[in-house]
Structures are given as structure tokens and as C-alpha cells.
Motif scaffolding. Sequence first.
Motif, short mmCIF file in Angstrom:
data_model
loop_
_atom_site.label_atom_id
_atom_site.label_comp_id
_atom_site.label_asym_id
_atom_site.label_seq_id
_atom_site.Cartn_x
_atom_site.Cartn_y
_atom_site.Cartn_z
N VAL A 118 0.77 -1.20 0.10
CA VAL A 118 0.13 -0.02 0.04
C VAL A 118 0.91 1.47 0.05
O VAL A 118 1.85 1.39 0.73
CB VAL A 118 -0.95 -0.08 1.13
N PHE A 119 0.69 2.05 -0.97
CA PHE A 119 1.34 3.59 -0.84
C PHE A 119 0.24 4.42 0.22
O PHE A 119 -0.89 4.53 -0.04
CB PHE A 119 1.27 3.95 -2.34
N VAL A 120 0.71 4.99 0.94
CA VAL A 120 -0.01 5.98 2.08
C VAL A 120 0.70 7.20 2.04
O VAL A 120 1.91 7.48 1.78
CB VAL A 120 -0.03 5.26 3.50
N THR A 121 -0.06 8.38 2.26
CA THR A 121 0.38 9.62 2.58
C THR A 121 1.26 9.67 3.67
O THR A 121 1.08 8.74 4.54
CB THR A 121 -0.98 10.57 2.40
N PRO A 122 2.06 10.94 3.84
CA PRO A 122 2.65 10.84 5.32
C PRO A 122 1.86 11.23 6.41
O PRO A 122 2.14 11.09 7.61
CB PRO A 122 3.35 12.40 5.01
N ASP A 123 0.36 11.13 6.11
CA ASP A 123 -0.50 11.27 7.31
C ASP A 123 -1.31 9.89 7.22
O ASP A 123 -2.30 9.80 8.23
CB ASP A 123 -1.76 12.27 6.90
N LEU A 124 -0.45 8.77 6.55
CA LEU A 124 -1.02 7.44 6.82
C LEU A 124 -2.28 7.08 6.05
O LEU A 124 -2.94 6.13 6.27
CB LEU A 124 -0.88 7.02 8.17
N GLU A 125 -2.94 7.89 5.31
CA GLU A 125 -3.96 7.91 4.46
C GLU A 125 -3.65 7.18 3.28
O GLU A 125 -2.80 7.42 2.35
CB GLU A 125 -4.84 9.15 4.19
N PRO A 126 -4.48 6.03 2.88
CA PRO A 126 -4.06 5.11 1.73
C PRO A 126 -4.32 6.00 0.35
O PRO A 126 -5.50 6.41 0.23
CB PRO A 126 -4.92 3.94 1.89
N VAL A 127 -3.55 5.66 -0.48
CA VAL A 127 -3.79 6.28 -1.93
C VAL A 127 -3.87 5.22 -2.90
O VAL A 127 -4.85 5.23 -3.81
CB VAL A 127 -2.16 6.94 -2.20
N PHE A 128 -3.00 4.14 -2.85
CA PHE A 128 -3.25 2.89 -3.86
C PHE A 128 -2.74 1.71 -3.15
O PHE A 128 -1.69 1.79 -2.48
CB PHE A 128 -2.51 3.24 -5.16
#
Length: 574
Positions: A118-128
Motif C-alpha cells: 500500500v502507498f500511503v500519504t505522510p498522514d498514513l491515508e491510503p492512496v493505492f
Amino acid sequence: MASEGDEELRLVNRLGESRSPYVRAHATNPVAWQMWSDESLALAKKHNRLLFLSIGYAACHWCHVMERESFASPEIAHLLNAHFIPIKIDREERPDVDAIYMNYVQATNGSGGWPLNVFVTPDLEPVFGGTYWPGPNHSMTAQGSLISHTVGFLEILQKMRDVWTKQEARCRESAKEITRQLRQFAEEGVHSRKLGEKSDEDGLDIDLLEEAYQHFSKKYDTANGGFSVAPKFPTPVNLQFLLRLDQWENTAVKNIVGEDECKHATHMVVNTLRKMARGGIRDQIGFGFARYSVTKDWSLPHFEKMLYDQAQLLDVYLDAFIITHDPEMLGAVFDIATYLTEPPMAAATGGFFSAEDADSYPTHTDTEKREGAYYVWTLKEFRTVLGDRDGNICARFYGVLADGNVARENDPHDEFINQNVVNVTTTPAALAKQVGLAESEVITILKEGRKKLRAYREKNRPKPALDDKIVVAWNGLGIGALARTSAALIDIDPEKAGRFGKAAEDAANFIRKELFDEESKILYRVYREGRGDTPGFCDDYAFLIHGLIDLYEATFKEAYLEFADILQSKCPRV
């Protein structure tokens, strides 16, 4: 966004610091893997990089495939190191992190599994996210393979790099919206009710039992047992539910579900258990069951063996034996209990290790591992080990063929050419008629043949890697199953029953000594090279409490009940 010219960040691989066998196995990758820690998460924020989370476990076959194909690739490593914060996580150590991102992948892709990427933002929210993606070094058979049409990991990395660089705001907005929807979905479920808050119903609607029965009855595979197409998982909790329908003393259950339906539920379970016990999903030469079957007839497993599967299957085979008195169910009980209480799964200190790997070296001189190498056989090997007559008889019994018994479409890596997965394909009585021998003589040949094949395998083949973590939740399952088995079999085989009961007690005592802080009353989840830092989760408390109660009922030693009571008072609330 950190770029090629981000001179201030030069990541190095830190996985040698981990105690996890799965995580540590990636310590030599060119990928500069980081640990799951506050420090790593802070790096992502400071340098505004996407995190790449790769979650798996030591016995996972496809995790090993992706490691060979992608994480050993300098090209993949360059992209990950220059543009992302790559983090490797053992799902068995951090089931909380795994559950969050597995929910995301299942919600967005319709299915999930491991490796979980999983790719996640620095805020740990998933992108893909997704599971296995082919790498630059992939060796799949391209022709006719669905995997040949799958987008490769290299392309995904390049796309995610470009999207984050050029459309960061859009990425963040999308990730926040997905996270919001997932939270809303969770809040609409059973977890939205606060602890102690009553629902509109005072108890379970008994009509749900009938609905559940109908669900399984419609999905039941009458030919092969089980309740799905391939791949097929044992799902012991479903089997236990169905077994118990006909055991309810409350007549309302049979009135609602139907008396014939309750008996059919038992039939579906026993037939499923029998098909599994005869299939390749069971280690017919050794002991224990693999995690699942690639085929609908249980003939070809993914070969990893997990502690939690053994414990739950032991429970359900024991229940089936108690209900039916079927010797075949009893044979599976002894096999699984033996597997749990002997090396490699039984720790000398007490407790049970987590898993055995699917992959291993075919011989001591090989340098490349293959899936199932420890478990598969050629017809020539049968004849060499057992002699021509006994080898041919055992080959007939176990479905061993000269050209192998694994279909081409189920062998994408060409690992099973001329190899056989051992299945029980006939009965001793039928085989005796075929070969013109007495049934008793055939039974002796089969018993002795199994012993000789097992001895040959243990001597000549390197064993699969062992994940020697002791996980509290899974040990709780094992403690309970072995305690129940010990109590149930005391009159059938007192020596083995005593051994099974002692293993359960040793495990419980080990956990209290090594993984429970008597002062703070905190339970810790994992032991490997000492106690881990992660406190226990709800499943650790719940399964250990359940196991301790089973152990008390088997031994009447109040210390186990008292320990369960302490844990119950400290169990995390959800």
C-alpha cells in the motif's frame, strides 16, 4: 516532494534490527527498508514522501516470490529509495496495521491477501494498494497466465512517483475521501456500538441460524466438500458452527432450522473434513495441514503450515470425532496434535512456534528454493525408497504418477514438473483387491511405507524455514485445542493424551512467565529472542482466556482460571 536531488536523505536498510524472521529476511535487499516506527513516519513528513508499506509473513509463498522478483532488483530499489519511504511489516507482529490497510485494499479491489502493498500519504491515508505485482525478474509462465496481463510493480512505482510529484494535492484529497468513507462504513457496523451499549435486540435472532444454514447449504460443494470454488480454505469456524446446529439442546433451533437440515449440516462438515483429510492439503507423509488448497478438490495446497490453522482444525476434527466416533476423524486429531507437540512447532521452552514456510531447497546442494519442495515426490523416488512392489502399491494409494499429478495450469513457475502432491485416492480394501493381497498386508505396507518416506524426507531434504515467533493469540488457540484433546482422549490413549495436555500446560506457563508483566498486568503479543515491545491485542487476550478456561476444565487447576480472570479484567475494550 523528495526527488533525485534530495541530498539530505540517504536511507539505509535497517531490517537487521528486527527480531521478526520475515522482516529480517529482507535485511540484505538493496531496498533501504525502514522499520514501522515513529522515526520512519516522521521521515515521510519531513521529506514529504509517500510511504510504501509492504506487509507479509514468513511462511507466505507470494511474499517470497515478490522479494525475489522485485525487492532484490536494483532498478526497483533505486525507485523506492529515491522517491518513497519503504517500510516492511510483519503482519503477525502488527495485526492492527495490517487490518487497517487490508480493509482498504479489500474495499477498493474487491479482494485482498499477502503480500499486502500500500502507498500511503505522510498522514498514513491510503492512496493505492494491492497484493502481488510481478517484478522485473518475474519468471511466470507468460502464455495463458492471467499474471502476464497484470501491470508490473516497476510501472506502478513510476506512476505513483509521477502522480505524487505532479498531483500531490489531488492525491491527498482522494486519500482523505477514501479514509472518510472507510471510517463511515466501519461506524455503520457492529463496531459502532460502544462497550456496554445495548442494541435494539436483546439477543441473537434465532432466525439468523436458519439463514446461515441456508447460506452454507447453497454454497456447499457436494463432490469435494467445502463451500467455495478454488482457492479453497478450511474455515474451521464455519465448520464448527454447522456441527453445533444438531447438538443444540434447545429444540427451538431444530424447529427453526429444521431437524433434517441440522443433520445435513453435520453431514456437510464431516464430508468436508474427510475430503480434506484425504487431500494434498494434509501432509500425508508427515503431520499437519497446509493453509489452503489451490484446487477445489483439496489436492494441491499452498504448502505453508500455520499454527492458527492447526489449532482450529484440531478443535473441529475433535468435535467431529466426538459426534460421529469416526476413526478417520480420530486419525486427523492424533496427526494434528502430534504436529503441534513435536519439533519443529513445539518450542523446547514451552509454547508453539508460528509457521513453517511453503518454500524450501529440493536438496542440500540446491541454491534456489521451490514451493512445496519438501513435500512432493516422483514415482522414481517412491520405488527407490520402498522397492518396486511396495513403491508401486503406495504410489497407487497416494495417486503418484510417472508424469506427476499437478496440472500445468496450476504450475506457473514450472516447479512441479513430474512431481506429485501426495493424496489418498483409494481405500486399503479397494487397493488390496487391485493388487491381489490381503487387506491387512496392504495396511502394513502403507504404514511402513509412510514411515520410510518420512525418514527419507527428513534425512535428505532441507526443512522449510521455521517462523519461530511465539504469538500469544495463536498459542491460546493451541492451548485450548490441546487441552480439550487431552481430556477427550484420556481413555483412548492415555500416554498421548498426557503428552498433549502437558504441552498445553507448558505453553500457558511459558506465556505467563515470559509475556505477562505481573506488576502492570500487561500481556505482550510476541516472544522471539526475548519479549517483544508490542502489547497484546484483543485477540491475544480473548484466545488466551478461552484456552486457559479449556485448560482449567481439563485439569481443574485453579491457577489457570485465576490467570484467565486477571486477563479478563485487563482485556482491551472495543
